[in-house]
Design a protein around this motif. Structure first.
Motif, mmCIF file in Angstrom:
data_model
loop_
_atom_site.group_PDB
_atom_site.id
_atom_site.type_symbol
_atom_site.label_atom_id
_atom_site.label_comp_id
_atom_site.label_asym_id
_atom_site.label_seq_id
_atom_site.Cartn_x
_atom_site.Cartn_y
_atom_site.Cartn_z
ATOM 1 N N LEU A 17 0.832 -1.201 0.000
ATOM 2 C CA LEU A 17 0.000 0.000 0.000
ATOM 3 C C LEU A 17 0.869 1.253 0.000
ATOM 4 C CD1 LEU A 17 -2.796 1.325 0.233
ATOM 5 C CD2 LEU A 17 -2.580 1.110 2.723
ATOM 6 N N ALA A 18 1.877 1.284 0.872
ATOM 7 C CA ALA A 18 2.762 2.449 0.955
ATOM 8 C C ALA A 18 3.517 2.674 -0.348
ATOM 9 C CB ALA A 18 3.746 2.273 2.116
ATOM 10 N N ALA A 19 3.876 1.590 -1.034
ATOM 11 C CA ALA A 19 4.600 1.708 -2.303
ATOM 12 C C ALA A 19 3.686 2.201 -3.424
ATOM 13 C CB ALA A 19 5.211 0.358 -2.688
ATOM 14 N N CYS A 20 2.393 1.938 -3.320
ATOM 15 C CA CYS A 20 1.442 2.317 -4.379
ATOM 16 C C CYS A 20 0.964 3.759 -4.275
ATOM 17 C CB CYS A 20 0.214 1.402 -4.329
ATOM 18 S SG CYS A 20 0.537 -0.282 -4.862
ATOM 19 N N LEU A 21 1.037 4.335 -3.083
ATOM 20 C CA LEU A 21 0.503 5.677 -2.868
ATOM 21 C C LEU A 21 1.633 6.704 -2.772
ATOM 22 C CD1 LEU A 21 -2.224 4.839 -0.190
ATOM 23 C CD2 LEU A 21 -2.600 5.346 -2.611
ATOM 24 N N PRO A 22 1.365 7.957 -3.136
ATOM 25 C CA PRO A 22 2.385 8.999 -2.971
ATOM 26 C C PRO A 22 2.807 9.091 -1.511
ATOM 27 C CG PRO A 22 0.517 9.811 -4.258
ATOM 28 C CD PRO A 22 0.118 8.465 -3.724
ATOM 29 N N LYS A 27 0.836 7.608 5.489
ATOM 30 C CA LYS A 27 1.772 7.631 6.620
ATOM 31 C C LYS A 27 1.533 6.386 7.457
ATOM 32 C CE LYS A 27 3.863 10.501 9.964
ATOM 33 N NZ LYS A 27 4.945 11.322 9.642
ATOM 34 N N VAL A 28 2.592 5.600 7.687
ATOM 35 C CA VAL A 28 2.498 4.384 8.495
ATOM 36 C C VAL A 28 3.066 4.673 9.876
ATOM 37 C CG1 VAL A 28 3.189 1.968 8.721
ATOM 38 C CG2 VAL A 28 2.713 2.924 6.443
ATOM 39 N N LYS A 29 2.257 4.464 10.905
ATOM 40 C CA LYS A 29 2.700 4.647 12.290
ATOM 41 C C LYS A 29 2.722 3.276 12.943
ATOM 42 C CE LYS A 29 1.636 9.376 13.239
ATOM 43 N NZ LYS A 29 2.940 9.741 13.719
ATOM 44 N N ILE A 30 3.844 2.932 13.550
ATOM 45 C CA ILE A 30 4.007 1.603 14.142
ATOM 46 C C ILE A 30 3.913 1.696 15.656
ATOM 47 C CG2 ILE A 30 5.597 -0.349 14.418
ATOM 48 C CD1 ILE A 30 6.689 0.463 11.596
ATOM 49 N N GLY A 31 3.087 0.838 16.239
ATOM 50 C CA GLY A 31 2.930 0.815 17.686
ATOM 51 C C GLY A 31 1.583 0.245 18.069
ATOM 52 N N ARG A 32 1.397 0.088 19.358
ATOM 53 C CA ARG A 32 0.112 -0.406 19.876
ATOM 54 C C ARG A 32 -0.593 0.653 20.709
ATOM 55 N NH1 ARG A 32 -0.796 -6.476 21.327
ATOM 56 N NH2 ARG A 32 -0.301 -7.347 19.306
ATOM 57 N N ARG A 33 0.172 1.552 21.294
ATOM 58 C CA ARG A 33 -0.412 2.592 22.140
ATOM 59 C C ARG A 33 -0.026 3.957 21.601
ATOM 60 N NH1 ARG A 33 -2.602 -1.141 22.807
ATOM 61 N NH2 ARG A 33 -2.851 -2.489 24.610
#
Length: 201
Positions: A17-22, A27-33
């Motif tokens: 998804l990140a590679a397909c979109l500008p 924006k990908v945010k990694i975490g649980r909290r």
């Protein structure tokens, strides 16, 4: 939002998804909290009237119907990535996610992510959810077709190199093909029974 346990999984679809979109549109945010103190940028996004969160449930509006009546056309959609139990944990344990309008997809399409087992025939991968949601928001079915092409190519490549088509747990249970013994835990057993009876869980 991507759960930390999902970050290193080979079969995750968020990198596609990140590679397909500008870059400035995804924006990908990694975490649980996530909290206002730790992530003021996310807090600001969650509080904007044009932000939606894609998560199914009794409180969720149908995305297609919602945008018809919404006084502010949505500009941002938050999608939680992870297993179903991880996504549930992330959604319910982060108060920031109570601010955006909760929406869900009402679609009859089946997942094309055939190399990974889904709980039911109607469960979609993160990439597929994003493709459907963005097509609805932008009123352009070409977006869905374009975003799903890499997933189709990935599955095709994997199948050519020994991967097997994975049927949903629902399908396997209904047809007496589920390879594992039924769970002894009453809660897990009840979930299996709901799957066999096509009850939304």
């Amino acid at each position: 939002m991507q759960g930390t346990a999902t970050e290193n999984k080979v079969l995750r679809t968020v990198p596609l998804l990140a590679a397909c979109l500008p870059q400035d549109k995804c924006k990908v945010k990694i975490g649980r909290r996530f909290s206002e103190e730790r992530d003021p940028e996310l807090s600001t996004v969650c509080r904007k009237s044009g932000t939606l969160i894609l998560y199914p449930g009794a409180e969720a509006a149908n995305l297609e119907e919602f945008i018809l009546d919404s006084p502010v056309y949505p500009s941002t959609i938050i999608i939680i990535d992870g297993t179903w139990s991880q996504a549930k944990d992330i959604f319910y344990k982060n108060s920031l996610f109570r601010h955006p309008k909760q929406v869900q997809l009402k679609t009859s399409i089946s997942s094309q992510y055939v190399i990974r087992m889904q709980p039911t025939n109607r469960c979609l991968s993160t990439l597929e959810c994003a493709a459907v949601a963005l097509s609805i928001l932008e009123k352009n079915n070409y977006i869905q077709e374009t975003l799903l092409r890499p997933l189709q190519a990935l599955c095709s490549f994997q199948l050519q190199h020994g991967a097997q088509i994975r049927l949903s747990k629902e399908h396997l249970l209904k047809n007496g093909l589920y390879p594992k013994p039924m769970p002894k835990n009453k809660r897990k057993l009840r979930k299996m029974e709901l799957l066999m009876n096509s009850v939304k869980i």
